[in-house]
Enzyme design. Structure first.
Site, PDB file in Angstrom:
ATOM      1  CG  HIS A   1      -3.885   1.198   3.286  1.00  6.55           C
ATOM      2  ND1 HIS A   1      -4.757   2.502   3.656  1.00  6.55           N
ATOM      3  CD2 HIS A   1      -3.528   0.959   1.583  1.00  6.55           C
ATOM      4  CE1 HIS A   1      -4.604   2.442   2.170  1.00  6.55           C
ATOM      5  NE2 HIS A   1      -3.938   1.927   1.495  1.00  6.55           N
TER       6      HIS A   1
ATOM      7  CD  GLU B   1      -4.840  -0.536  -1.387  1.00  4.35           C
ATOM      8  OE1 GLU B   1      -5.948   0.113  -1.821  1.00  4.35           O
ATOM      9  OE2 GLU B   1      -3.273   0.014  -1.509  1.00  4.35           O
TER      10      GLU B   1
ATOM     11  CG  HIS C   1       0.740   0.455  -1.100  1.00  5.15           C
ATOM     12  ND1 HIS C   1       0.420   0.484   0.347  1.00  5.15           N
ATOM     13  CD2 HIS C   1      -0.497   1.541  -1.286  1.00  5.15           C
ATOM     14  CE1 HIS C   1      -1.170   1.096   0.650  1.00  5.15           C
ATOM     15  NE2 HIS C   1      -1.198   1.700  -0.266  1.00  5.15           N
TER      16      HIS C   1
ATOM     17  NE  ARG D   1      -2.923  11.545   1.778  1.00  3.81           N
ATOM     18  CZ  ARG D   1      -3.754  12.898   2.337  1.00  3.81           C
ATOM     19  NH1 ARG D   1      -3.689  13.094   3.691  1.00  3.81           N
ATOM     20  NH2 ARG D   1      -4.984  12.828   1.514  1.00  3.81           N
TER      21      ARG D   1
END
Length: 325
Positions: free
Chosen positions: A99, A116, A175, A195
């Protein structure tokens, strides 16, 4: 204001499962493969809608604009809800992804960056997470292997997980959840995902999902993955209450509560509180007449900063995350 609950927003994805409907009581179509339940969110295309009380039918963005610090607290200076809360059912592997940070996401998409936290609610014995590059592998090594169509799956760190484990995934960290796990995700309010690799699989129509190679390598950072697992510091422990600090950073604080019987608290007007049930059953109620919400595993409740007193009750034991900013 009063204790708020929202209609969950389902996300149908190729790696999802069926347990959000069958085990976690989400009102989803059990015939569909649902990977995420967005519990509380304030995004342009996904805005939570209140499901209880006199504000039923109002969106979260409406509440933020109408009530401001009464909802968010004096500590929160944003004009939007600063967190996004999800429940993830990963039956299969998610893509290997990354991200962007706030600066890149704002410049590229006019959106927020994403940081996150994952809290493992339920993991099978073979459940794993993929986090970060191995110590001797550089971003350039990964890029070279990817463009040469070499196997890149051995270039990452893999973590076996169990119930109660928690990991912080900052922007720029590669991740993936590798299946066989249900996870609570606490994140900053963004839906921007790049991605990098999707295991050479196709969707139900036989198509490969889009990859974002250039953007991925623009935002990947050198991060020590082994510093990202929570050490869980105990704050309180007695016969009726245990509190463990899971993570505390500039974006949120997440604590794990284990309550036997009853727990009473009061908001401090500085911050809202979010309760997400991890295990057990019970109820939460405020001093406002008829403001009672049943609690079960996976249930999420937003407590406005101005609420005041509330009580969480359980006949036996209830375990939940309490999230603040």
């Amino acid at each position: 204001m009063y204790l708020l609950e929202f209609y969950e927003i389902p996300k149908e994805v190729i790696w999802g499962g069926s347990s959000l409907a069958s085990v976690y009581s989400k009102p989803f179509d059990k015939s569909k493969i649902i990977g995420e339940s967005w519990e509380i969110c304030d995004l342009h295309n996904d805005n939570s809608v209140v499901s209880n009380g006199e504000l039923k039918g109002k969106t979260l963005s409406y509440l933020v604009k109408e009530y401001g610090s009464e909802l968010l607290g004096t500590k929160c200076k944003e004009d939007y809800f600063p967190l996004l809360i999800k429940l993830i059912d990963a039956r299969d592997k998610l893509s290997i992804q990354v991200h962007p940070d706030e600066k890149y996401a704002n410049k590229r998409h006019n959106k927020h960056g994403k940081n996150e936290m994952w809290y493992v609610i339920d993991a099978l014995d073979n459940a794993q997470l993929l986090i970060g590059l191995k110590e001797n592998i550089t971003k350039e090594d990964l890029k070279r292997a990817l463009y040469n169509k070499e196997n890149i799956e051995d270039k990452f760190n893999y973590f076996h997980i169990k119930n109660g484990d928690a990991f912080y995934i900052p922007s720029g960290c590669i991740h993936a959840i590798l299946g066989n796990a249900v996870i609570s995700e606490i994140q900053t309010p963004s839906d921007v995902t790049y991605r990098l690799y999707d295991w050479n699989r196709a969707d139900k129509n036989g198509n490969s999902r889009e990859l974002h190679i250039e953007d991925s390598f623009n935002v990947i950072k050198d991060i020590n993955a082994f510093n990202l697992k929570s050490a869980k510091h105990n704050k309180i422990k007695d016969a009726s209450l245990e509190i463990n600090i899971v993570f505390s950073n500039e974006y949120f604080t997440a604590d794990e509560y284990i309550v036997s019987g009853q727990y009473s608290s009061k908001t401090n007007k500085e911050t809202f509180e979010i309760i997400m049930v991890i295990d057990g059953n019970g109820s939460i109620e405020s001093d406002i007449p008829n403001n009672i919400i049943k609690l079960n595993i996976g249930k999420t409740v937003l407590i406005p900063a101005s609420l005041g007193n509330y009580i969480i009750k359980s006949d036996k034991c209830i375990k939940f995350l309490r999230v603040t900013v």
